[in-house]
Design a protein around this motif. Structure first.
Motif, PDB file in Angstrom:
ATOM      1  N   THR A   1      19.329 -16.920  12.859  1.00  0.00           N
ATOM      2  CA  THR A   1      18.138 -17.849  12.832  1.00  0.00           C
ATOM      3  C   THR A   1      16.775 -17.179  12.476  1.00  0.00           C
ATOM      4  O   THR A   1      15.910 -17.503  11.925  1.00  0.00           O
ATOM      5  CB  THR A   1      18.183 -18.754  13.996  1.00  0.00           C
TER       6      THR A   1
ATOM      7  N   PHE B   1      15.854 -15.905   9.042  1.00  0.00           N
ATOM      8  CA  PHE B   1      15.347 -17.306   8.498  1.00  0.00           C
ATOM      9  C   PHE B   1      14.128 -17.956   8.693  1.00  0.00           C
ATOM     10  O   PHE B   1      13.616 -18.642   8.141  1.00  0.00           O
ATOM     11  CB  PHE B   1      16.335 -18.098   8.271  1.00  0.00           C
ATOM     12  N   LYS B   2      13.681 -17.429   9.901  1.00  0.00           N
ATOM     13  CA  LYS B   2      12.348 -18.256  10.572  1.00  0.00           C
ATOM     14  C   LYS B   2      11.348 -17.578  10.013  1.00  0.00           C
ATOM     15  O   LYS B   2      11.177 -16.625   9.565  1.00  0.00           O
ATOM     16  CB  LYS B   2      12.432 -17.957  12.050  1.00  0.00           C
TER      17      LYS B   2
ATOM     18  N   TYR C   1      12.814 -23.065   7.220  1.00  0.00           N
ATOM     19  CA  TYR C   1      13.635 -21.821   6.680  1.00  0.00           C
ATOM     20  C   TYR C   1      12.929 -21.054   5.654  1.00  0.00           C
ATOM     21  O   TYR C   1      12.188 -21.876   4.809  1.00  0.00           O
ATOM     22  CB  TYR C   1      15.046 -22.032   6.354  1.00  0.00           C
ATOM     23  N   THR C   2      12.890 -19.666   5.646  1.00  0.00           N
ATOM     24  CA  THR C   2      12.357 -19.001   4.438  1.00  0.00           C
ATOM     25  C   THR C   2      13.148 -17.816   4.239  1.00  0.00           C
ATOM     26  O   THR C   2      14.089 -17.408   5.110  1.00  0.00           O
ATOM     27  CB  THR C   2      10.904 -18.603   4.951  1.00  0.00           C
TER      28      THR C   2
END
Length: 282
Positions: free
Chosen positions: A36, A39-40, A57-58
């Motif tokens: 996680t 993707f933060k 998300y990125t």
């Protein structure tokens, strides 16, 4: 009496499953947190309270890993694959004949077994300083050859010890029949023994690959700019002065976990059959 027994049995089962669930959560949570985090957004990495279940998300952190003007993880990924593969091939190639000779002809007896296993029990940090001094004189620092040899010193004893157990369970009648038919010892090993022991060899090969893939101490001490692996990239990103590198470091961890996971998943059929060999003495 019966109802009390059933109640005690069910309570014991509940307690056992509760401990198992807690253990699974403790084991899985670090990996979940790393995934996680990769993707933060950077603003969520050190937020208070922590963001356990992100909604935004990125993919920017993964983009940075493959942006040639920024981090460029491809050379690090290539070095990890090259070093791990060469280490696996070299260790398996030298450990198969060694284990075959030691198990078939009982060379050295139990003392040889203990000596081989002792070589694997030595912590890697004991080998680093002598290898560094030797490599400096031989110009092997920061070379693929030097790192592969260092890995083989550490992985070779384990590979030989595992294969010896597998060879001892192999029926010697098959080898003797091949020798009677005119095969040489080497031909019997290559054409008959190795194909039948393929699952066991796959197990040893996978262990050697994973050991090389997960290594940090050898590549940190004996490597250099041209031989840095994904683990070194992660260390470099974590040591960066900016918190902006924390996301790419987490993405590096995820990227480093995927190849061994896929490889293990692909070879699980061989792993199950290979690990079962040598486990039961008939």
């Amino acid at each position: 009496m019966t109802s009390r027994y059933l109640f005690t049995r069910r309570l014991r089962a509940v307690v056992v499953y509760a401990f198992l669930c807690v253990g699974i959560l403790v084991a899985v949570f670090p990996f979940y947190w790393i995934v996680t985090t990769s993707f933060k957004y950077s603003r969520d990495h050190f937020s208070k309270p922590p963001v356990y279940f992100p909604t935004d998300y990125t993919l920017d952190h993964y983009d940075r890993l493959f942006a040639r003007t920024d981090v460029n993880a491809l050379p690090f990924l290539k070095n990890s694959f090259v070093l791990s593969t060469f280490n696996m091939v070299f260790v398996v190639a030298i450990s198969i004949p060694a284990a075959y000779a030691l198990s078939r002809y009982r060379l050295g007896g139990d003392k040889a077994r203990f000596a081989i296993l002792t070589g694997r029990m030595l912590p890697p940090v004991i080998l680093v300083l002598p290898l560094f001094l030797i490599y400096r004189n031989l110009n092997l620092n920061n070379t693929y050859l030097g790192l592969v040899l260092a890995y083989s010193i550490f992985n070779g004893p384990l590979a030989v010890w595992l294969l010896m157990a597998f060879f001892e369970d192999f029926p010697t009648e098959i080898i003797d029949a091949s020798l009677v038919d005119g095969s040489t010892e080497l031909q019997a090993l290559v054409r008959i023994v190795m194909p039948l022991m393929a699952p066991s060899i796959v197990v040893v090969a996978l262990f050697c690959f994973l050991t090389g893939w997960n290594d940090l101490i050898f590549v940190l001490t004996l490597g250099g700019r041209e031989t840095q692996t994904l683990n070194m990239l992660m260390v470099n990103l974590l040591n960066a002065p900016s918190n902006e590198s924390f996301g790419p470091a987490a993405a590096t961890v995820v990227l480093g976990v995927l190849p061994p996971f896929v490889l293990t998943l692909f070879m699980q059929r061989y792993l199950v059959s290979g690990l079962s060999l040598g486990g039961v003495k008939g």
